[in-house]
Design a protein around this motif. Sequence first.
Motif, mmCIF file in Angstrom:
data_model
loop_
_atom_site.group_PDB
_atom_site.id
_atom_site.type_symbol
_atom_site.label_atom_id
_atom_site.label_comp_id
_atom_site.label_asym_id
_atom_site.label_seq_id
_atom_site.Cartn_x
_atom_site.Cartn_y
_atom_site.Cartn_z
ATOM 1 N N ASP A 61 0.847 -1.198 0.000
ATOM 2 C CA ASP A 61 0.000 0.000 0.000
ATOM 3 C C ASP A 61 0.881 1.246 0.000
ATOM 4 O OD1 ASP A 61 -3.112 -0.616 0.847
ATOM 5 O OD2 ASP A 61 -1.721 -2.173 1.497
ATOM 6 N N ILE A 63 0.220 4.997 0.638
ATOM 7 C CA ILE A 63 -0.818 5.877 1.166
ATOM 8 C C ILE A 63 -0.284 7.302 1.223
ATOM 9 C CG2 ILE A 63 -2.299 6.360 3.158
ATOM 10 C CD1 ILE A 63 -2.004 3.342 3.835
ATOM 11 N N ASP A 77 -5.015 5.911 -1.685
ATOM 12 C CA ASP A 77 -4.354 4.634 -1.405
ATOM 13 C C ASP A 77 -4.160 3.903 -2.727
ATOM 14 O OD1 ASP A 77 -3.318 2.378 -0.231
ATOM 15 O OD2 ASP A 77 -5.190 1.718 0.670
#
Length: 135
Positions: A61, A63, A77
Motif C-alpha cells: 500500500d 498511502i 491509497d
Amino acid sequence: MAALAFGLGACNPIYQLDIQQGNLFSKTQVESLKPGMSKRQVMLTMGSPSVVNPFQQNRWDYISTFRRGNGRMETKDLVLYFDGDSLTKTDGDYFSEDPVELIRLATKYKRQYPDDKRSDEDKKKQEGGGDDSGT
C-alpha cells in the motif's frame, strides 16, 4: 468581554500551509508499472511502500494525504498486488499532481528548499561528482 475574545479566537485568519504526507507519484511513474515486474523493479520505480502487512506480503500500500490550507484532508491509497515476486495488478488512486508543481507552488510563498539555496555552480559540481580536475 470574555465571550467576545472567545468568539474572535474561533476565527482563523492565519494562513495555513498545504500539508502533504506519504508518497507523491507522477502519472508517468504509475503508468510505468507493468504486470510481471519484480518487487525490486517496483521499488526502484515507486520507492518503499507506506505499508507492508506481514500477514499479506503480496500486497503493498502506498498511502498519501494532502490538505490545502484550511481545507479537508484527502487520502489516496494506491495498492499493488503481487504473485510471489511478480506484480499482478494495481488498484486504487493517487494524487495526480506533479511533485515539481507542488514544490513550485510552495516556493511562490518564498519558501526555499536546501537545493534552491545553492548556487548553480555548486549544483553542477555535485552532479559532476566533485571537482573539475578530472582525477
